[in-house]
Design a protein around this motif. Structure first.
Motif, short mmCIF file in Angstrom:
data_model
loop_
_atom_site.label_atom_id
_atom_site.label_comp_id
_atom_site.label_asym_id
_atom_site.label_seq_id
_atom_site.Cartn_x
_atom_site.Cartn_y
_atom_site.Cartn_z
N HIS A 1 -1.99 5.49 9.26
CA HIS A 1 -2.78 4.48 9.06
C HIS A 1 -2.63 3.54 8.52
O HIS A 1 -3.14 1.87 8.33
CB HIS A 1 -4.52 4.76 9.78
N LEU A 2 -2.34 3.72 6.83
CA LEU A 2 -2.55 2.74 5.96
C LEU A 2 -1.69 2.06 5.68
O LEU A 2 -1.27 1.11 4.82
CB LEU A 2 -3.52 3.09 4.68
N SER A 3 -0.61 2.92 4.93
CA SER A 3 0.77 2.84 3.92
C SER A 3 1.34 2.18 4.96
O SER A 3 2.01 2.33 5.65
CB SER A 3 1.12 3.90 3.04
N MET B 1 -9.01 -2.17 3.72
CA MET B 1 -7.91 -3.17 4.49
C MET B 1 -8.83 -4.73 4.37
O MET B 1 -8.22 -5.76 4.12
CB MET B 1 -7.93 -2.18 5.99
N VAL C 1 -4.21 9.58 7.51
CA VAL C 1 -5.39 8.58 7.14
C VAL C 1 -4.22 8.07 6.82
O VAL C 1 -4.48 6.80 5.97
CB VAL C 1 -6.23 8.93 6.22
N LEU D 1 -12.62 2.79 5.31
CA LEU D 1 -10.49 2.28 4.91
C LEU D 1 -10.90 1.21 5.72
O LEU D 1 -10.09 0.32 5.09
CB LEU D 1 -10.31 3.62 6.03
N ASN D 2 -11.63 0.50 6.70
CA ASN D 2 -11.35 -0.59 7.06
C ASN D 2 -11.78 -1.69 5.70
O ASN D 2 -11.44 -2.60 6.76
CB ASN D 2 -12.44 -0.63 8.09
N PHE E 1 -2.60 4.83 -2.51
CA PHE E 1 -3.22 5.42 -2.05
C PHE E 1 -3.69 6.85 -2.57
O PHE E 1 -2.29 8.08 -1.48
CB PHE E 1 -3.76 5.18 -0.54
N GLY F 1 1.42 5.04 -0.30
CA GLY F 1 0.75 5.93 -0.19
C GLY F 1 1.27 7.23 -0.40
O GLY F 1 2.14 7.75 -0.94
N ARG G 1 -8.02 -5.61 0.96
CA ARG G 1 -6.87 -6.05 0.60
C ARG G 1 -6.73 -7.37 1.17
O ARG G 1 -6.16 -8.18 0.65
CB ARG G 1 -5.79 -5.52 1.52
N TYR H 1 -2.90 -1.23 -3.33
CA TYR H 1 -3.28 0.06 -3.74
C TYR H 1 -1.89 1.11 -3.68
O TYR H 1 -1.13 1.47 -3.48
CB TYR H 1 -3.73 0.39 -2.30
N VAL I 1 0.44 -0.96 -0.55
CA VAL I 1 0.00 0.16 0.14
C VAL I 1 1.17 1.06 -0.13
O VAL I 1 1.18 1.18 0.92
CB VAL I 1 -1.38 0.04 1.02
#
Lengths: 345, 308
Positions: free
Chosen positions: A243-245, A221, A240, A217-218, A233, A68, A224, A231, A66
């Motif tokens: 949290h994700l990347s 994930m 954000v 966002l959940n 993103f 970002g 994924r 991703y 992922v």
């Protein structure tokens, strides 16, 4: 250059980049009209307005990652996303998809490559055709491309909607009958219906309420894990992205200024622009502090500053910054930054 | 199951409630104006009369055997030699004006609607092409539109008819040539806005072919302004046809449209025989006004910017 840097790392991790940008640029120009060409021929100095939305970007995304992509509005991150998704051809450079140049593919291959990369859009109100029912929005492409057996479309669409967290009984409705979060789920179902393995999310949660943002966002994930998705993103929201990347790429005025694993960027930011950005992330524990803001406005991409694009706003700028464009150089394993200060030190 | 965890409550639209489709909302908004409703009813009656003319008209004005030259220029309400009553009088050929108007409406409406539909097909396709292709194609088509619109419609139509000669088909061709530009400009305008929207990008991303994107995604979203222009242009086409016929370049004299009926009575206007021109004129006026009433309300309802 990036390919050289990238190659050993990719080999070490045993995965080929799913998508690789090599020196990709996108220029938008406003061609001179007839009068403009006429006066130019007569010797008057008129110039075409050229916007360098994206300027020589190298970027690679490996399978399962992922990434970002962060930057201020107008820095070219959406344009970059569209080139990755194959909607927009680059002006220069190559977009390489699994080792093949995306612009050189044709016919069935190009279609397959395009379908494997899908995009989730920012505005859940503009990204759904208001004249089609949900079932048609989600089912059109799989049906057209023959991804579902005859007669199996209904069940297939139901599955897609359920996977995106929507009640399939709502599929006979029109987009305007749904809330923003639900519409974004429809957009996700539409993208997943063509069985992609790479999603480009262009500010996919920026237009939603904070509580709905967390749900979406959940969902990303969860998908994924379930579908082994990769991703890119795109966001202006560092919270954000953190949290994700797995990896974060920072863009400024069409160029990548820093690229590093997520923890690395937030723990040890290198580029002055990244540091300025991180200093301004609002956090609960720092409620009383004064926000300084990055000095000045983002310059016009019509007439970008010479040398390092960030130098007019950079507190550490020196002469070399005004003259020479800094290259992305490794400052730590997997951490690259484009700043002359790294050479000086 | 996943719906509960996702927390996307279907409560936003209660399933029991009558679903408000865009069409239902459109109907109720349209009906909000009594005047527009009146116009619609009037227009429906006119269309009905025109369609049913062969069955409800007292006389077939095209059948020369039924006409009696001795009944020429009779006043409204007088009884002819064969015993039928001419409620709206007769013209100089002894034609019943009422029947003449009914049959004339048929021709006027056919020419108006036919030319509007054809012009819409031509104009919308070219406008869509201009918006989607851009560049040189766009410039070429739009300069053609500019050229067309800078020319007085009646003059252009007169020239075309002078070249092609009389006849219903030729009138339709002339009207299409002078009207397509309005549709092209309208469609291009809204298509330029719509094609920048993200659902078009999404369709491109889904690798759908261009013609499918244009006709299934772009065109349906450009329809509202097209419908409005279309209604107005039907009225304009009817008026233009009447003008051309009045000037003697329209339909043949054996099958008079409203314009030709008016022209026939024109020379008797000052000798007190007003009805030959007057009643066809009223019919033309009512037709055009009713269409414009409907068109005005359509424009108000379909244009979100005019909403209060």
């Amino acid at each position: 250059m990036s390919a050289v840097l990238e190659a050993p790392r990719a080999a070490a991790q045993g995965s080929v980049p799913i998508i690789e940008l090599r020196g990709v640029s996108k220029r938008f120009s406003n061609p001179l009209d007839f009068a403009g060409r006429l006066v130019k021929r007569l010797g008057v100095k008129v110039r075409e307005d050229v916007v360098h939305a994206v300027d020589g970007v190298d970027l690679s995304v490996r399978k399962g990652e992922v990434v970002g992509l962060v930057g201020e509005s107008g820095c070219g991150k959406s344009t970059l996303g569209r080139m990755v998704a194959g909607i927009m051809p680059p002006s220069d450079g190559q977009v390489v998809w699994r080792g093949q140049d995306l612009t050189k593919l044709s016919g069935a291959d190009a279609k397959r490559a395009k379908l494997r990369t899908q995009m989730i859009f920012q505005d859940p109100y503009a990204s759904l055709n208001p004249r089609l029912k949900v079932a048609e929005i989600v089912g059109e492409a799989p049906q057209y491309h023959g991804l579902v057996p005859r007669g199996g479309l209904e069940a297939y669409v139901d599955d897609q909607l359920r996977r995106a967290g929507l009640d399939p009984s709502l599929k006979r409705r029109y987009p305007h009958q749904f809330s923003g979060g639900q519409r974004q789920r429809i957009g996700i179902a539409r993208a997943l219906a063509v069985q992609p393995d790479f999603l480009v999310c262009d500010e996919a949660v920026a237009a939603l309420d904070v509580s709905i943002q967390a749900q979406i966002l959940n969902l990303f994930m969860k998908l994924r894990r379930e579908l082994d998705l990769t991703y890119l993103f795109i966001s202006h929201d560092l919270g954000v992205v953190e949290h994700l990347s797995d990896r974060v790429v920072i863009m400024y005025l069409g160029r990548v200024v820093e690229e590093a694993p997520s923890e690395e960027v937030f723990a040890r930011p290198n580029h002055p622009y990244t540091r300025a950005l991180l200093a301004e992330v609002p956090r609960i524990e720092a409620r009383k502090r004064v926000f300084a803001g990055v000095q000045g406005e983002i310059p016009s991409p019509l007439n970008p500053p010479s040398g390092c694009h960030f130098h007019p706003r950079c507190p550490f700028a020196f002469d070399r910054c005004r003259a020479e464009r800094p290259a992305l150089k490794q400052v730590a394993p997997g951490h690259r930054s484009a700043c002359h200060l790294n050479d000086a030190a | 199951m996943s719906t509960t965890t996702a927390g996307a409550p279907p409560a936003a639209v209660p399933p029991a409630a009558r679903v408000e489709t865009p069409f239902r909302r459109f109907v109720s908004e349209f009906a909000a104006s009594r005047l527009a409703l009146f116009g619609l009813v009037l227009f429906c009656i006119i269309v009905l009369v025109a369609v049913l003319a062969p069955w409800i008209a007292p006389q077939n004005p095209y059948d020369l055997a039924q006409l009696d030259i001795m009944d020429g220029r009779l006043e409204p309400g007088s009884v002819g030699g064969s015993g039928i009553t001419y409620w709206l009088g007769t013209d100089d050929q002894g034609r019943d004006m009422l029947s003449g108007i009914m049959y004339g409406l048929r021709i006027s409406l056919t020419v108006g609607a036919g030319s509007a539909i054809l012009a819409c097909l031509v104009g919308a396709s070219l406008g869509m092409l201009a918006a989607y292709a851009g560049g040189r194609t766009d410039s070429l088509i739009m300069r053609l539109v500019d050229l067309q619109l800078s020319f007085p419609a009646i003059l252009a139509a007169l020239m075309i008819l002078a070249f092609l000669g009389k006849g219903i088909l030729n009138v339709v061709i002339a009207l299409v040539v002078v009207e397509w530009a309005y549709y092209a400009r309208t469609v291009r305008g809204s298509a330029l806005v719509e094609r920048r929207r993200e659902y078009i990008e999404a369709a491109q991303c889904l690798a759908l072919p261009t013609h499918r994107i244009i006709f299934r995604h772009l065109l349906p979203n450009c329809l509202p302004p097209l419908i409005v222009v279309g209604t107005m242009q039907v009225a304009r086409a009817i008026a233009l046809e009447a003008t051309l016929s009045f000037l003697g370049l329209g339909v043949p004299i054996t099958e008079p449209s409203l314009g030709l009926l008016i022209a026939n009575g024109y020379e008797y206007m000052l000798s007190g025989k007003y009805w030959i021109s007057f009643y066809p004129g009223i019919a033309l006026l009512v037709t055009i006004v009713s269409i414009n009433l409907v068109g005005d309300q359509l424009r108000d309802v379909l244009n979100p910017r005019l909403k209060k």
